[in-house]
Scaffold this motif. Structure first.
Motif, PDB file in Angstrom:
ATOM      1  N   ARG A   1      12.994  -2.637  -4.690  1.00  0.00           N
ATOM      2  CA  ARG A   1      12.464  -3.355  -3.543  1.00  0.00           C
ATOM      3  C   ARG A   1      11.133  -4.030  -3.761  1.00  0.00           C
ATOM      4  O   ARG A   1      10.284  -3.593  -4.356  1.00  0.00           O
ATOM      5  CB  ARG A   1      12.436  -2.264  -2.224  1.00  0.00           C
ATOM      6  CG  ARG A   1      12.302  -3.291  -1.035  1.00  0.00           C
ATOM      7  CD  ARG A   1      12.242  -2.284   0.263  1.00  0.00           C
ATOM      8  NE  ARG A   1      13.550  -1.359   0.192  1.00  0.00           N
ATOM      9  CZ  ARG A   1      13.454  -0.433   1.084  1.00  0.00           C
ATOM     10  NH1 ARG A   1      12.842  -0.233   2.129  1.00  0.00           N
ATOM     11  NH2 ARG A   1      14.847   0.152   1.104  1.00  0.00           N
ATOM     12  N   PRO A   2      11.414  -5.626  -3.202  1.00  0.00           N
ATOM     13  CA  PRO A   2       9.858  -6.192  -3.846  1.00  0.00           C
ATOM     14  C   PRO A   2       8.610  -5.447  -2.951  1.00  0.00           C
ATOM     15  O   PRO A   2       8.737  -4.948  -2.018  1.00  0.00           O
ATOM     16  CB  PRO A   2      10.241  -7.656  -3.216  1.00  0.00           C
ATOM     17  CG  PRO A   2      11.854  -7.477  -3.090  1.00  0.00           C
ATOM     18  CD  PRO A   2      12.222  -6.231  -2.941  1.00  0.00           C
ATOM     19  N   GLY A   3       7.429  -5.678  -3.778  1.00  0.00           N
ATOM     20  CA  GLY A   3       6.341  -5.281  -3.052  1.00  0.00           C
ATOM     21  C   GLY A   3       5.341  -5.537  -4.231  1.00  0.00           C
ATOM     22  O   GLY A   3       5.540  -5.746  -5.451  1.00  0.00           O
ATOM     23  N   GLU A   4       4.090  -5.271  -3.691  1.00  0.00           N
ATOM     24  CA  GLU A   4       2.693  -5.464  -4.548  1.00  0.00           C
ATOM     25  C   GLU A   4       2.726  -4.430  -5.681  1.00  0.00           C
ATOM     26  O   GLU A   4       2.912  -3.226  -5.314  1.00  0.00           O
ATOM     27  CB  GLU A   4       1.615  -5.843  -3.561  1.00  0.00           C
ATOM     28  CG  GLU A   4       1.600  -6.924  -2.745  1.00  0.00           C
ATOM     29  CD  GLU A   4       0.548  -7.214  -2.205  1.00  0.00           C
ATOM     30  OE1 GLU A   4      -0.505  -6.507  -2.107  1.00  0.00           O
ATOM     31  OE2 GLU A   4       0.480  -8.066  -1.229  1.00  0.00           O
ATOM     32  N   SER A   5       1.783  -4.690  -6.630  1.00  0.00           N
ATOM     33  CA  SER A   5       1.203  -3.775  -7.735  1.00  0.00           C
ATOM     34  C   SER A   5      -0.107  -4.131  -7.795  1.00  0.00           C
ATOM     35  O   SER A   5      -0.593  -5.064  -7.636  1.00  0.00           O
ATOM     36  CB  SER A   5       1.921  -3.739  -8.880  1.00  0.00           C
ATOM     37  OG  SER A   5       3.207  -3.298  -8.905  1.00  0.00           O
TER      38      SER A   5
ATOM     39  N   ALA B   1       3.070   1.683 -15.056  1.00  0.00           N
ATOM     40  CA  ALA B   1       3.850   0.774 -14.006  1.00  0.00           C
ATOM     41  C   ALA B   1       4.280   1.303 -12.865  1.00  0.00           C
ATOM     42  O   ALA B   1       4.093   0.992 -11.447  1.00  0.00           O
ATOM     43  CB  ALA B   1       5.228   0.306 -14.467  1.00  0.00           C
ATOM     44  N   GLU B   2       4.299   2.758 -12.833  1.00  0.00           N
ATOM     45  CA  GLU B   2       4.621   3.751 -11.686  1.00  0.00           C
ATOM     46  C   GLU B   2       3.271   3.833 -10.695  1.00  0.00           C
ATOM     47  O   GLU B   2       3.336   3.765  -9.490  1.00  0.00           O
ATOM     48  CB  GLU B   2       4.915   5.119 -12.140  1.00  0.00           C
ATOM     49  CG  GLU B   2       6.413   4.979 -12.490  1.00  0.00           C
ATOM     50  CD  GLU B   2       6.804   6.512 -13.430  1.00  0.00           C
ATOM     51  OE1 GLU B   2       7.937   6.584 -13.679  1.00  0.00           O
ATOM     52  OE2 GLU B   2       5.928   7.219 -13.477  1.00  0.00           O
ATOM     53  N   VAL B   3       2.239   4.139 -11.430  1.00  0.00           N
ATOM     54  CA  VAL B   3       0.894   4.276 -10.688  1.00  0.00           C
ATOM     55  C   VAL B   3       0.542   2.905 -10.029  1.00  0.00           C
ATOM     56  O   VAL B   3       0.018   3.002  -8.862  1.00  0.00           O
ATOM     57  CB  VAL B   3      -0.022   4.810 -11.516  1.00  0.00           C
ATOM     58  CG1 VAL B   3      -1.682   4.910 -10.655  1.00  0.00           C
ATOM     59  CG2 VAL B   3       0.212   6.284 -11.927  1.00  0.00           C
ATOM     60  N   SER B   4       0.527   1.970 -10.729  1.00  0.00           N
ATOM     61  CA  SER B   4       0.294   0.506 -10.189  1.00  0.00           C
ATOM     62  C   SER B   4       0.948   0.242  -8.912  1.00  0.00           C
ATOM     63  O   SER B   4       0.394  -0.301  -7.819  1.00  0.00           O
ATOM     64  CB  SER B   4       0.460  -0.499 -11.110  1.00  0.00           C
ATOM     65  OG  SER B   4      -0.075  -0.371 -12.370  1.00  0.00           O
ATOM     66  N   ARG B   5       2.343   0.393  -8.884  1.00  0.00           N
ATOM     67  CA  ARG B   5       3.193   0.183  -7.671  1.00  0.00           C
ATOM     68  C   ARG B   5       3.053   1.097  -6.570  1.00  0.00           C
ATOM     69  O   ARG B   5       2.811   0.873  -5.270  1.00  0.00           O
ATOM     70  CB  ARG B   5       4.792   0.219  -8.056  1.00  0.00           C
ATOM     71  CG  ARG B   5       5.582  -0.118  -6.903  1.00  0.00           C
ATOM     72  CD  ARG B   5       5.610  -1.584  -6.465  1.00  0.00           C
ATOM     73  NE  ARG B   5       6.411  -1.710  -5.099  1.00  0.00           N
ATOM     74  CZ  ARG B   5       5.774  -1.602  -4.056  1.00  0.00           C
ATOM     75  NH1 ARG B   5       4.512  -1.371  -3.928  1.00  0.00           N
ATOM     76  NH2 ARG B   5       6.901  -1.560  -3.077  1.00  0.00           N
ATOM     77  N   ALA B   6       2.833   2.496  -6.942  1.00  0.00           N
ATOM     78  CA  ALA B   6       2.692   3.399  -6.125  1.00  0.00           C
ATOM     79  C   ALA B   6       1.487   3.475  -5.391  1.00  0.00           C
ATOM     80  O   ALA B   6       1.176   3.438  -4.112  1.00  0.00           O
ATOM     81  CB  ALA B   6       2.755   4.828  -6.703  1.00  0.00           C
ATOM     82  N   ALA B   7       0.444   3.046  -6.023  1.00  0.00           N
ATOM     83  CA  ALA B   7      -1.140   3.086  -5.665  1.00  0.00           C
ATOM     84  C   ALA B   7      -1.226   1.943  -4.458  1.00  0.00           C
ATOM     85  O   ALA B   7      -1.866   2.068  -3.349  1.00  0.00           O
ATOM     86  CB  ALA B   7      -1.983   2.757  -6.627  1.00  0.00           C
TER      87      ALA B   7
ATOM     88  N   PHE C   1      10.566   1.779  -7.793  1.00  0.00           N
ATOM     89  CA  PHE C   1      10.110   1.473  -9.288  1.00  0.00           C
ATOM     90  C   PHE C   1      11.377   0.443 -10.052  1.00  0.00           C
ATOM     91  O   PHE C   1      12.476   0.448  -9.485  1.00  0.00           O
ATOM     92  CB  PHE C   1      10.024   2.764 -10.129  1.00  0.00           C
ATOM     93  CG  PHE C   1       8.702   3.468  -9.501  1.00  0.00           C
ATOM     94  CD1 PHE C   1       7.518   3.046  -9.137  1.00  0.00           C
ATOM     95  CD2 PHE C   1       9.091   4.749  -9.461  1.00  0.00           C
ATOM     96  CE1 PHE C   1       6.589   3.786  -8.665  1.00  0.00           C
ATOM     97  CE2 PHE C   1       7.944   5.907  -9.162  1.00  0.00           C
ATOM     98  CZ  PHE C   1       6.727   5.166  -8.678  1.00  0.00           C
ATOM     99  N   ASP C   2      11.009   0.074 -10.933  1.00  0.00           N
ATOM    100  CA  ASP C   2      12.201  -0.620 -11.912  1.00  0.00           C
ATOM    101  C   ASP C   2      12.948   0.434 -12.521  1.00  0.00           C
ATOM    102  O   ASP C   2      12.449   1.153 -13.193  1.00  0.00           O
ATOM    103  CB  ASP C   2      11.305  -1.684 -12.891  1.00  0.00           C
ATOM    104  CG  ASP C   2      12.684  -2.235 -13.631  1.00  0.00           C
ATOM    105  OD1 ASP C   2      13.960  -1.928 -13.512  1.00  0.00           O
ATOM    106  OD2 ASP C   2      12.170  -2.904 -14.696  1.00  0.00           O
TER     107      ASP C   2
END
Length: 461
Positions: free
Chosen positions: A115-119, A136-142, A443-444
């Protein structure tokens, strides 16, 4: 709002169809009714629909047949096999019942497209010893967690099952307005996280560590409420293993100061099922219990697979990888058959089951594999002679393709199994009157197969 598969617009209908499909005899068999390791003992191949096995047996290479199956459930149209005249005919001759079964898997799987969202961009000081996947996971989750905190007026974050502190350390470092509580049951993990935080000069006032076993007990709830000091919190977890995710959902619903939730689950094989000794076991929602959803440990293990992320088996590199893996599976099944025939029992040592200890070189031939495994399993070589081992390989060596297809079939069910686990958690939160409940593919999927984040909020008091 939860995104259902394209063919559904009613969540109740989707839930019922998903549970009915998983409860079908064929799915039961494929996902654990007959384990792949026992396939030669119980004739798993002969238990499949005859038109399916006849079709697979007509392929010149089982790896190509596997790839055809995997491509059939891919959510996005990706690379496809290069088709010659023979393969085009084989694909066209696929039994309609198999095509319909594959179509059901694809149509019942919750969408995985990110789903689109900021990182957030992590500075180099924060990416040391992190894999690209973890970055990648931490950048998106944070970014997502901080966004929720801002929208809900939350400045306290509880990272449960925090491990090495990848998420909690980055949250505390990047967002000075947040206070983070990092909780893990491992002394060594907590010590490592503390050391990293100290090296980054993150003060204890912004990041506090707590070593505590996470088991759903009221004791941990009391510790959390004491730390929160009456302020609103968000409870988060990045790859919360097994039943840890379920404990987190219960903490969210019962601890007043926790106003929001964001948890990504994983390792579904560690989920504890419902039983007389575990009345809070899986499934945890009344909805899924009414549908009589049950998943065996083997079925839950299939939920950890991601066949669409495997190396393509119609390429040279992918074929080599697939052949090595298939050989290990074949040899394991042959040895299980030999043990069964000879009455050889594998026994636990000090209450623990020994590992098989197989190395890459041990698949050179079956006798080498068997001797290595027997050594680790504490089984004397005299139990099965070398001549007998050679005879077993001669008898069952041609079953490699069958074992590989059986393994692939179980893995194909991963998407519906994980969808069922996610829906159980969704319904539990809805039953507890949570708001804004959603299953976000955060995530991707091609990078992080376990990409479902279960989110929820509580109404403002």
């Amino acid at each position: 709002m939860i995104t259902l598969p394209p063919s559904y617009d009613c969540i109740e209908t989707y839930t019922a169809d998903l549970c009915n499909f998983i409860s079908s005899p064929l799915i039961r068999q494929i996902t654990g009714g007959i384990h792949v390791n026992d396939s030669l003992i119980q004739d798993a191949w002969g238990s499949l629909p005859k038109e399916w096995t006849a079709w697979w047996s007509s392929w010149p290479d089982h790896r190509l047949a596997q790839q055809n199956l995997i491509d059939s459930i891919d959510e996005e149209a990706g690379a496809q096999m290069e088709m010659n005249e023979q393969l085009t005919k084989l694909v066209g001759d696929r039994p309609e019942s198999l095509t319909e079964w594959l179509r059901s898997i694809k149509s019942l799987a919750l969408p995985r497209k990110q789903r689109p969202g900021e990182s957030v961009t992590l500075p180099e000081s924060l990416t040391a010893r992190m894999t690209p996947k973890k970055i990648a996971e931490v950048s998106r989750a944070a970014a997502y967690i901080h966004q929720v905190c801002q929208s809900k007026g939350i400045n306290r974050v509880i990272d449960m099952g925090s491990g090495q502190g990848h998420l909690s350390i980055r949250l505390a470092y990047l967002f000075p307005d947040l206070k983070v509580l990092s909780i893990d049951g491992s002394k060594s993990q907590v010590a490592g996280s503390k050391a990293t935080a100290a090296a980054l000069n993150i003060p204890d006032s912004r990041l506090e560590h707590m070593e505590h076993w996470i088991d759903g007990s009221p004791a941990l709830a009391d510790c959390i409420e004491k730390w929160a000091e009456g302020e609103s919190c968000i409870l988060v977890g990045l790859h919360a293993c097994g039943s840890l995710s379920e404990h987190m959902l219960r903490y969210f619903t019962t601890i007043p100061c926790i106003k929001a939730l964001g948890v990504v689950g994983c390792c579904y094989n560690h989920i504890v099922p419902l039983s007389p000794s575990c009345p809070k076991g899986f499934p945890i929602s009344s909805t899924m219990r009414k549908h009589k959803l049950t998943l065996s440990p083997t079925a839950l293990m299939t939920g950890c697979q991601a066949p669409n992320n495997w190396g393509r088996q119609d390429t040279e590199g992918g074929q080599e990888e697939a052949s090595s893996f298939a050989k290990r599976r074949l040899y394991r099944a042959i040895l299980q058959k030999a043990f069964f025939d000879k009455g050889v029992k594998v026994r636990a040592v000090d209450g623990r089951w020994p590992g098989w200890g197989i190395r890459k070189g041990d698949v050179a031939d079956f006798a080498t594999f068997a001797r290595r495994a027997m050594q680790y399993l504490n089984i004397d070589d005299s139990e099965i002679s070398t001549e007998e081992l050679v005879a077993y390989e001669e008898r069952y060596g041609d079953c490699e393709g069958q074992i590989a297809i059986l393994w692939a079939l179980g893995s194909l069910c991963s998407k519906v199994v994980e969808s069922a686990v996610a829906m159980d958690r969704y319904w539990f939160l809805k039953e507890q009157k949570a708001e804004e409940v959603d299953i976000i593919p955060i995530f991707d999927f091609k990078v992080s197969p376990r990409n479902f984040m279960i989110v929820a909020e509580k109404a403002d008091s």
